[in-house]
Design a protein around this motif. Structure first.
Motif, PDB file in Angstrom:
ATOM      1  N   TYR A  52      -7.377  21.124  60.372  1.00  0.00           N
ATOM      2  CA  TYR A  52      -7.614  19.776  59.853  1.00  0.00           C
ATOM      3  C   TYR A  52      -7.329  19.754  58.364  1.00  0.00           C
ATOM      4  O   TYR A  52      -7.564  20.739  57.663  1.00  0.00           O
ATOM      5  N   SER A  53      -6.878  18.613  57.867  1.00  0.00           N
ATOM      6  CA  SER A  53      -6.536  18.500  56.448  1.00  0.00           C
ATOM      7  C   SER A  53      -7.764  18.391  55.550  1.00  0.00           C
ATOM      8  O   SER A  53      -7.679  18.661  54.366  1.00  0.00           O
ATOM      9  N   SER A  54      -8.912  17.999  56.126  1.00  0.00           N
ATOM     10  CA  SER A  54     -10.134  17.896  55.329  1.00  0.00           C
ATOM     11  C   SER A  54     -11.352  17.927  56.250  1.00  0.00           C
ATOM     12  O   SER A  54     -11.230  17.704  57.459  1.00  0.00           O
ATOM     13  N   PHE A  55     -12.505  18.168  55.667  1.00  0.00           N
ATOM     14  CA  PHE A  55     -13.748  18.162  56.434  1.00  0.00           C
ATOM     15  C   PHE A  55     -14.010  16.770  56.994  1.00  0.00           C
ATOM     16  O   PHE A  55     -14.474  16.611  58.114  1.00  0.00           O
ATOM     17  N   ARG A  56     -13.649  15.757  56.243  1.00  0.00           N
ATOM     18  CA  ARG A  56     -13.825  14.369  56.695  1.00  0.00           C
ATOM     19  C   ARG A  56     -12.987  14.093  57.939  1.00  0.00           C
ATOM     20  O   ARG A  56     -13.444  13.433  58.869  1.00  0.00           O
ATOM     21  N   GLU A  57     -11.750  14.576  57.973  1.00  0.00           N
ATOM     22  CA  GLU A  57     -10.904  14.390  59.165  1.00  0.00           C
ATOM     23  C   GLU A  57     -11.474  15.137  60.364  1.00  0.00           C
ATOM     24  O   GLU A  57     -11.373  14.675  61.489  1.00  0.00           O
ATOM     25  N   ARG A  85     -17.700  23.637  55.034  1.00  0.00           N
ATOM     26  CA  ARG A  85     -17.163  22.763  53.991  1.00  0.00           C
ATOM     27  C   ARG A  85     -16.591  23.563  52.815  1.00  0.00           C
ATOM     28  O   ARG A  85     -15.570  23.205  52.248  1.00  0.00           O
ATOM     29  N   LYS A  88     -12.791  29.076  52.574  1.00  0.00           N
ATOM     30  CA  LYS A  88     -11.369  29.176  52.292  1.00  0.00           C
ATOM     31  C   LYS A  88     -10.812  30.279  53.195  1.00  0.00           C
ATOM     32  O   LYS A  88     -11.413  31.328  53.359  1.00  0.00           O
ATOM     33  N   ILE A 101     -10.356  24.280  58.336  1.00  0.00           N
ATOM     34  CA  ILE A 101     -10.135  23.217  57.361  1.00  0.00           C
ATOM     35  C   ILE A 101      -9.221  23.814  56.300  1.00  0.00           C
ATOM     36  O   ILE A 101      -9.589  24.794  55.654  1.00  0.00           O
ATOM     37  N   LYS A 103      -6.387  22.509  53.280  1.00  0.00           N
ATOM     38  CA  LYS A 103      -5.574  21.506  52.608  1.00  0.00           C
ATOM     39  C   LYS A 103      -4.132  21.991  52.586  1.00  0.00           C
ATOM     40  O   LYS A 103      -3.862  23.176  52.462  1.00  0.00           O
ATOM     41  N   LYS A 115      -3.050  14.473  59.782  1.00  0.00           N
ATOM     42  CA  LYS A 115      -4.481  14.739  59.632  1.00  0.00           C
ATOM     43  C   LYS A 115      -4.898  16.063  60.266  1.00  0.00           C
ATOM     44  O   LYS A 115      -5.862  16.676  59.852  1.00  0.00           O
TER      45      LYS A 115
END
Length: 168
Positions: A52-57, A85, A88, A101, A103, A115
């Motif tokens: 996923y591109s972000s935790f929100r996605e 969250r 890395k 996750i 980026k 996304k």
């Protein structure tokens, strides 16, 4: 880098297999897992990591069906949210589903609106990275000035409400 406002030529990008340097190593990424299974000659019972591109996605509702049924997106144990969250180069397994996750660190128009995608290492099953094999199998190759480098894979953690176990 060429900047383009036109995305019509990329309209079927979800069906393509992209060879690129990921946050960990050289990988194939795609939203079409059937093509990845074909390339890797992999058993379909073995799932791919979903990046996923972000935790929100990751936590967002997945499509209109989940909104109607009242369910939210993916869930992780509350006590492990900060770990996920802030992580890395780490892949997590929750309820037998692997995700990461990450980026997109390459500044590419292709990745800007994606996304999530399935990800796997760019090699034949059980073999080392071969540039010739990868270039033959990929639909799109994205490479920056540092070229494609086979680095170490991500850390693999299985987490639940009680504990976390390092598998790799």
């Amino acid at each position: 880098m060429v900047k383009s406002e036109i995305t019509s030529r990329l309209s079927s990008i979800k069906a393509k297999v992209i060879l690129t340097q990921t946050d960990t190593t050289v990988g194939f990424i795609s939203q079409n897992k059937d093509k990845l299974y074909e390339i890797k000659a992999r058993d379909t019972s073995k799932e791919f990591i979903k990046v996923y591109s972000s935790f929100r996605e990751f936590t967002a509702p997945q499509g209109h069906l989940s909104l109607r049924s009242g369910t939210c997106g993916n869930r992780i144990p509350t006590c492990q949210k900060n770990l996920v969250r802030r992580s890395k180069k780490t892949t997590f397994i929750v309820k037998n589903r692997a995700f990461r996750i990450a980026k997109n660190f390459l500044n590419s128009n292709i990745f800007r609106n994606i996304k999530w995608n399935y990800s796997t290492s760019a090699n034949e099953a059980g073999k080392k990275f071969s540039r010739e094999f990868c270039e033959y199998k990929a639909d799109i190759i994205i490479e920056d000035k540092n070229r494609l480098n086979e680095n170490s894979s991500s850390t693999l953690l299985k987490i639940n409400n009680i504990k976390k176990v390092r598998l790799r």
